[in-house]
Design an enzyme around this catalytic site. Sequence first.
Site: not given
Length: 836
Positions: A297, A376, A404
Amino acid sequence: MRLLVVIVGLFLALASGEDGSAAWLRYAPLVHARNHSALPSSIITLASTEGSPVYTAQQELEKGFQSIFGKKLSNGTTSNHGGSIIVGTIHAYEEIYGELEEANSVEEDGYYLSTKGSAVLVVGQNQRGALYGTFDYLSRLARGEFDKFAYVSNPHAPIRWANEWDNLDGSIERGYAGPSIFFENGLVVNNLTRVAKYARLLASIRINGIIVNNVNANANLLSARNIEGLGRLADVMRPYGVQLGISLNFASPKTFGGLDTFDPLDPAVDAWWANITDRIYGRVPDMAGYLVKANSEGQPGPLTYNRTLAEGANMFARAVEPYGGVVMFRAFVYDNHISETNWKADRANAAVDFFKDLDGKFDDNVVVQIKYGPIDFQVREPVSPLFSTLHKTSTAIELQITQEYLGQQTHLVYLAPLWKELLEFDLKADDNPSKTKDIVSGKRFRRPLGGFAGVVNVGTNSNWLGSHLAMSNLYAYGLLAWNPSLGAEEILQEWIKLTFGFDRSVIDTITDMSMKSWPAYENYTGNLGIQTLTDILYTHFGPNPASQDNNGWGQWTRADKFSIGMDRTVKNGTGNAGQYPPAVAALYENIDTTPDNLLLWFHHVNYNRTLKSGKTVIQHFYDSHYEGAAVAQTFVRQWQSLKDKVDKERYEHVLFRQTFQAGHSLVWRDSINQFYHNLSEIEDQAGRVGNHPYRIEAEEMTLNGYRPYRVTPFHAASKYHAIVTTSNSTVGTASTNITFTSGTYDVTVNYFDMIGGKARYKLHINNKTVGTWTGDLEDKLGYAPSIYLDGHSATRITFKGIQVTKGDILTLEGQPDGIEPAPIDYVSFLPPGVVD
């Protein structure tokens, strides 16, 4: 010593309230426990020095006995130990009392706990183990368990770490409970009282290490002033046996150290890291080690210089090896610019592709930290195939306590059942039993290290995670890292007793809500293995299925007019199924043997494909989203049944969140169903999707100072539109005649609560105000808010029991504030018991 009669009473201060700061260490009084004289009356601590874990254990016992029983423990003597609690290391015990039969079966960090003799024995293989045994003993007493027992308890894995994604400026990436307890204004905080309290919580669930800063690390953490600050952090956590570790930015030698390179094979770079490591260990001699995120990332890493990931990891390993340190090297490495037009492209393949040829090339003190699934932290993923790929490399499983993608602590989602499925899954490496839990412990492939890393992200909110009920996930994480064979419900009920008390209805209600919560959330977000259909390009909170596709991030659904799902077969697709050992690969390769709950993860299918349930894929989507949202509505009623059984402060806090979840689950339900209904053009057999007979659309009302606004994404608003004020200083009104039959209704207003303003609203019927509210959820919820009208900001408020006569005039009044233009989606008039 057995208490003959124990009647556990309710917590005395029920009406006053609690702020959650004590979590499961409340040590609530057992107000009707009798025969206190049968309890130990003194403590004998062995080889205790101030600030040591054994010294902490003594303090904890004194605190616990005083709080639970109102009993003060005296200091005992080794020569007269009857009626005492003996706490210390096995070595110290045997020096005084002779050989302990159970000693050889106690492993590092483990302990022997016995109440069967004349004294209670709490002895650990090391001081940390003695403290763990102390917390275990006090937990049993606090839960009202007084039967005689004796057992050895050993950790399943040596590494049991918390990861905190805290930034030096005090913000927390994916944190939903306020600012950092570790950093502010670029430095370690001065007041470390809360850090010490957090270390105590971690020790009580046997967490032995903590990474205190974000994996997207700031090199300024390595400044002299911050190294001193890290030393202060380590000093306050050391009494609890919690070792400090830090995340590193791979490019630090260049960006911070002044070198012209960060090439891991450059001798100057190697020497720079050795030097900085020496400086850190000089202040933190027991530092646990480093965590490294590299070439992921946009983060720098060894691939920048065409070096391998192993060469990068081993550079750090050499630096910490003289001190016994560990390097946790994240396997979260992937290209975030891949093209969806390439049918073979698949982010899920990245971890194995990057690491498979490096097996055995990592130093022994390197542990590859692997997210539980290939993507993820989604609501459901298969276990990452990398666990079964690395036979010669130590591994750890990365779990996420901070929610998240799973509601960000505004939605109740008890995660232990999800983790249990992953840990118990048998990958069948080499056709031998290979459960994930036994791979990460190091046992399956005979590796020296391994374990667990949990992304927690506590903040300054008094209840640590922003939600009282979310703390069950932190408790469960610690206990499963110690012993993954424990049951999810067993752990949950322990936590409930310690946190809320012994009222049977409280235990049963919270158990029922929590155990239903993960399936419900999966149902109203994304199911059949399609992932959580959130907005992956923005806040990861509300619905936006279109955001998954047509980008380089690789969390694709490949949804079109006719079909949906990733083809990950070897025969026709990306080959991801073939990354698993043969027996598991065969299971996933074959569409008929793939479990329905992973169907769209491994296969691209027509919407009309029939599932094992007999439903089509699209009808399953429609039904499950309605079913999941319906369950979320029951959570409100269930929690309301506990009024006067839970203290007022926590009762109202949880009720507010359950009410929000109930409303937001309907946003999810309608948004996802509308999106796939429009895409597939296939009707819902039950006629529900797009059909809402109780609603009045705001844009269809008579507007004054308001104007219609087409919402993006379209499915985040009922009939795709909302209304906003014509300017940020204009008070708007929307009016209409009520056409529903006269009667009593629950009147619900769906609106958008954006950050950047606190609009004020009034609801009138015939010029009588029946409700007022303010768009201030950003002050009440810790979620990542939105500056847009979208699935993140969409919410609702309900006014119950409103008497309505057909023909009455309904008027909504909105006063904008800041950038928030008092946006309204629709109003619903719901007969009692009806869900919109």
